[in-house]
Design a protein around this motif. Sequence first.
Motif, PDB file in Angstrom:
ATOM      1  N   THR A  71      24.660 -29.760 -21.803  1.00  0.00           N
ATOM      2  CA  THR A  71      23.389 -29.070 -21.558  1.00  0.00           C
ATOM      3  C   THR A  71      23.103 -28.950 -20.066  1.00  0.00           C
ATOM      4  OG1 THR A  71      22.460 -29.800 -23.674  1.00  0.00           O
ATOM      5  CG2 THR A  71      20.895 -29.116 -21.987  1.00  0.00           C
ATOM      6  N   HIS A  72      23.395 -29.984 -19.303  1.00  0.00           N
ATOM      7  CA  HIS A  72      23.103 -29.970 -17.860  1.00  0.00           C
ATOM      8  C   HIS A  72      23.910 -28.920 -17.100  1.00  0.00           C
ATOM      9  CE1 HIS A  72      26.658 -32.506 -18.214  1.00  0.00           C
ATOM     10  NE2 HIS A  72      26.894 -32.276 -16.931  1.00  0.00           N
ATOM     11  N   GLU A  73      24.959 -28.379 -17.704  1.00  0.00           N
ATOM     12  CA  GLU A  73      25.786 -27.356 -17.063  1.00  0.00           C
ATOM     13  C   GLU A  73      25.391 -25.939 -17.472  1.00  0.00           C
ATOM     14  OE1 GLU A  73      29.991 -28.105 -17.517  1.00  0.00           O
ATOM     15  OE2 GLU A  73      29.626 -30.263 -17.698  1.00  0.00           O
ATOM     16  N   LEU A  74      24.473 -25.799 -18.425  1.00  0.00           N
ATOM     17  CA  LEU A  74      24.117 -24.487 -18.952  1.00  0.00           C
ATOM     18  C   LEU A  74      23.088 -23.783 -18.092  1.00  0.00           C
ATOM     19  CD1 LEU A  74      23.865 -25.362 -22.762  1.00  0.00           C
ATOM     20  CD2 LEU A  74      25.862 -24.565 -21.470  1.00  0.00           C
ATOM     21  N   LYS A  75      23.018 -22.452 -18.279  1.00  0.00           N
ATOM     22  CA  LYS A  75      22.032 -21.627 -17.601  1.00  0.00           C
ATOM     23  C   LYS A  75      21.363 -20.723 -18.628  1.00  0.00           C
ATOM     24  CE  LYS A  75      25.119 -19.875 -14.938  1.00  0.00           C
ATOM     25  NZ  LYS A  75      25.899 -19.120 -13.978  1.00  0.00           N
ATOM     26  N   ILE A  76      20.110 -20.375 -18.362  1.00  0.00           N
ATOM     27  CA  ILE A  76      19.419 -19.417 -19.217  1.00  0.00           C
ATOM     28  C   ILE A  76      20.157 -18.089 -19.148  1.00  0.00           C
ATOM     29  CG2 ILE A  76      17.280 -18.087 -19.459  1.00  0.00           C
ATOM     30  CD1 ILE A  76      15.773 -20.631 -18.706  1.00  0.00           C
ATOM     31  N   ASP A  77      20.278 -17.406 -20.270  1.00  0.00           N
ATOM     32  CA  ASP A  77      20.956 -16.122 -20.441  1.00  0.00           C
ATOM     33  C   ASP A  77      22.467 -16.270 -20.591  1.00  0.00           C
ATOM     34  OD1 ASP A  77      20.594 -13.413 -20.914  1.00  0.00           O
ATOM     35  OD2 ASP A  77      21.123 -12.864 -18.863  1.00  0.00           O
ATOM     36  N   GLN A  78      22.937 -17.506 -20.742  1.00  0.00           N
ATOM     37  CA  GLN A  78      24.366 -17.763 -20.941  1.00  0.00           C
ATOM     38  C   GLN A  78      24.706 -17.660 -22.420  1.00  0.00           C
ATOM     39  OE1 GLN A  78      25.484 -21.612 -19.428  1.00  0.00           O
ATOM     40  NE2 GLN A  78      27.660 -21.138 -19.439  1.00  0.00           N
ATOM     41  N   SER A  79      25.893 -17.114 -22.727  1.00  0.00           N
ATOM     42  CA  SER A  79      26.347 -16.985 -24.109  1.00  0.00           C
ATOM     43  C   SER A  79      27.172 -18.200 -24.509  1.00  0.00           C
ATOM     44  CB  SER A  79      27.198 -15.731 -24.280  1.00  0.00           C
ATOM     45  OG  SER A  79      26.420 -14.585 -24.083  1.00  0.00           O
ATOM     46  N   LEU A  80      26.877 -18.731 -25.686  1.00  0.00           N
ATOM     47  CA  LEU A  80      27.617 -19.862 -26.248  1.00  0.00           C
ATOM     48  C   LEU A  80      27.937 -19.555 -27.697  1.00  0.00           C
ATOM     49  CD1 LEU A  80      25.259 -22.702 -25.036  1.00  0.00           C
ATOM     50  CD2 LEU A  80      27.573 -22.362 -24.231  1.00  0.00           C
ATOM     51  N   ALA A  81      29.124 -19.955 -28.142  1.00  0.00           N
ATOM     52  CA  ALA A  81      29.482 -19.815 -29.547  1.00  0.00           C
ATOM     53  C   ALA A  81      29.109 -21.099 -30.279  1.00  0.00           C
ATOM     54  CB  ALA A  81      30.972 -19.532 -29.693  1.00  0.00           C
ATOM     55  N   HIS A  82      28.236 -20.969 -31.262  1.00  0.00           N
ATOM     56  CA  HIS A  82      27.785 -22.081 -32.106  1.00  0.00           C
ATOM     57  C   HIS A  82      28.384 -21.870 -33.489  1.00  0.00           C
ATOM     58  CE1 HIS A  82      24.767 -21.764 -28.935  1.00  0.00           C
ATOM     59  NE2 HIS A  82      24.463 -23.039 -29.161  1.00  0.00           N
ATOM     60  N   ASP A  83      29.365 -22.697 -33.873  1.00  0.00           N
ATOM     61  CA  ASP A  83      30.090 -22.473 -35.129  1.00  0.00           C
ATOM     62  C   ASP A  83      30.609 -21.034 -35.187  1.00  0.00           C
ATOM     63  OD1 ASP A  83      30.037 -25.010 -36.134  1.00  0.00           O
ATOM     64  OD2 ASP A  83      28.618 -24.605 -37.753  1.00  0.00           O
ATOM     65  N   GLY A  84      30.999 -20.512 -34.013  1.00  0.00           N
ATOM     66  CA  GLY A  84      31.574 -19.182 -33.937  1.00  0.00           C
ATOM     67  C   GLY A  84      30.579 -18.054 -33.782  1.00  0.00           C
ATOM     68  N   VAL A  85      29.286 -18.351 -33.728  1.00  0.00           N
ATOM     69  CA  VAL A  85      28.251 -17.332 -33.590  1.00  0.00           C
ATOM     70  C   VAL A  85      27.799 -17.286 -32.133  1.00  0.00           C
ATOM     71  CG1 VAL A  85      25.987 -16.547 -34.366  1.00  0.00           C
ATOM     72  CG2 VAL A  85      27.476 -17.803 -35.939  1.00  0.00           C
ATOM     73  N   CYS A  86      27.962 -16.136 -31.495  1.00  0.00           N
ATOM     74  CA  CYS A  86      27.552 -15.984 -30.101  1.00  0.00           C
ATOM     75  C   CYS A  86      26.028 -15.913 -30.028  1.00  0.00           C
ATOM     76  CB  CYS A  86      28.177 -14.714 -29.513  1.00  0.00           C
ATOM     77  SG  CYS A  86      27.768 -14.457 -27.784  1.00  0.00           S
ATOM     78  N   LEU A  87      25.427 -16.898 -29.360  1.00  0.00           N
ATOM     79  CA  LEU A  87      23.977 -16.958 -29.194  1.00  0.00           C
ATOM     80  C   LEU A  87      23.655 -17.179 -27.719  1.00  0.00           C
ATOM     81  CD1 LEU A  87      23.206 -19.295 -32.230  1.00  0.00           C
ATOM     82  CD2 LEU A  87      22.741 -16.836 -32.106  1.00  0.00           C
ATOM     83  N   THR A  88      22.516 -16.654 -27.270  1.00  0.00           N
ATOM     84  CA  THR A  88      22.122 -16.703 -25.861  1.00  0.00           C
ATOM     85  C   THR A  88      21.132 -17.833 -25.616  1.00  0.00           C
ATOM     86  OG1 THR A  88      22.425 -14.315 -25.689  1.00  0.00           O
ATOM     87  CG2 THR A  88      21.078 -15.365 -23.989  1.00  0.00           C
ATOM     88  N   VAL A  89      21.365 -18.595 -24.559  1.00  0.00           N
ATOM     89  CA  VAL A  89      20.436 -19.656 -24.152  1.00  0.00           C
ATOM     90  C   VAL A  89      19.159 -19.000 -23.649  1.00  0.00           C
ATOM     91  CG1 VAL A  89      20.031 -21.580 -22.580  1.00  0.00           C
ATOM     92  CG2 VAL A  89      22.321 -21.221 -23.551  1.00  0.00           C
ATOM     93  N   VAL A  90      18.013 -19.342 -24.248  1.00  0.00           N
ATOM     94  CA  VAL A  90      16.732 -18.754 -23.848  1.00  0.00           C
ATOM     95  C   VAL A  90      15.813 -19.756 -23.172  1.00  0.00           C
ATOM     96  CG1 VAL A  90      16.829 -16.940 -25.595  1.00  0.00           C
ATOM     97  CG2 VAL A  90      15.699 -19.106 -26.148  1.00  0.00           C
ATOM     98  N   THR A  93      18.013 -30.727 -23.627  1.00  0.00           N
ATOM     99  CA  THR A  93      18.088 -29.809 -24.760  1.00  0.00           C
ATOM    100  C   THR A  93      18.037 -28.361 -24.279  1.00  0.00           C
ATOM    101  OG1 THR A  93      15.696 -29.728 -25.140  1.00  0.00           O
ATOM    102  CG2 THR A  93      16.943 -31.454 -26.307  1.00  0.00           C
ATOM    103  N   TYR A  94      18.569 -27.473 -25.111  1.00  0.00           N
ATOM    104  CA  TYR A  94      18.487 -26.039 -24.835  1.00  0.00           C
ATOM    105  C   TYR A  94      18.178 -25.320 -26.137  1.00  0.00           C
ATOM    106  CZ  TYR A  94      23.124 -25.509 -26.903  1.00  0.00           C
ATOM    107  OH  TYR A  94      24.177 -25.511 -27.775  1.00  0.00           O
ATOM    108  N   THR A  95      17.642 -24.096 -26.020  1.00  0.00           N
ATOM    109  CA  THR A  95      17.219 -23.336 -27.184  1.00  0.00           C
ATOM    110  C   THR A  95      17.900 -21.978 -27.214  1.00  0.00           C
ATOM    111  OG1 THR A  95      15.070 -24.451 -27.152  1.00  0.00           O
ATOM    112  CG2 THR A  95      15.196 -22.396 -28.406  1.00  0.00           C
ATOM    113  N   VAL A  96      18.281 -21.557 -28.425  1.00  0.00           N
ATOM    114  CA  VAL A  96      18.827 -20.223 -28.676  1.00  0.00           C
ATOM    115  C   VAL A  96      18.021 -19.594 -29.812  1.00  0.00           C
ATOM    116  CG1 VAL A  96      21.158 -20.808 -27.903  1.00  0.00           C
ATOM    117  CG2 VAL A  96      20.558 -21.087 -30.313  1.00  0.00           C
ATOM    118  N   THR A  97      18.071 -18.275 -29.903  1.00  0.00           N
ATOM    119  CA  THR A  97      17.329 -17.564 -30.944  1.00  0.00           C
ATOM    120  C   THR A  97      18.279 -16.754 -31.805  1.00  0.00           C
ATOM    121  OG1 THR A  97      15.399 -17.403 -29.498  1.00  0.00           O
ATOM    122  CG2 THR A  97      15.477 -15.898 -31.385  1.00  0.00           C
ATOM    123  N   ALA A  98      18.129 -16.873 -33.117  1.00  0.00           N
ATOM    124  CA  ALA A  98      18.908 -16.073 -34.070  1.00  0.00           C
ATOM    125  C   ALA A  98      17.970 -15.066 -34.724  1.00  0.00           C
ATOM    126  CB  ALA A  98      19.542 -16.967 -35.125  1.00  0.00           C
TER     127      ALA A  98
END
Length: 196
Positions: A31-50, A56-61
């Motif tokens: 989490t400490h390496e992430l940036k807002i608007d970065q794409s991450l695959a969660h169980d293979g689903v590309c979601l954007t850090v908001v 902690t970080y949050t994404v929206t589906a």
Amino acid sequence: MFTGIIETAATIKRIERENENIHFTFSSSITHELKIDQSLAHDGVCLTVVAIDADTYTVTAIKETLEKTNLREWTEGTEVNLERAMKLGDRLDGHIVQGHVDQTGVCTQVEEAGGSWYFTFEYDPAANNITIEKGSITVNGTSLTVVNSKENAFSVAIIPYTYEHTNFKHFKVGTTVNLEFDVVGKYVARLHALRK
């Protein structure tokens, strides 16, 4: 663009619904390496850090994502496979993964094989997705090689490292997973369908 080589796991800490969207808040060792608007695959689903808040970080589906994936089954405490987008110039250790889940599948068999495991999955063939023997498949974001390819089912062989470092260790018969079929195979299948 992803490779299907899982970096780490993320655990759901909070789930919030807003209209037809769901906000998932995760904790992860990166989490400490992430940036807002970065794409991450969660169980293979590309979601954007908001949002990012401490560890902690949050994404929206959105509705489209929820309808085509297993995210609607996630609960607080669920552990998911996590991969950041690949960097230009990096080695491609898995295969080309878009982070766009084609459909879900269901685990129908787990077989221990003297230190490794065979997992078998079935999927609805109506979507016209295909596998081929020794071809690539992505299961919950993990790049794998198909064994025992059938019209609506396939198996994968899992080594101990993958078993321990992904959420495969939690799979049992009936587990719903996200499937992304090989992008080249999808184009070939589409061209074949157009020529009929």
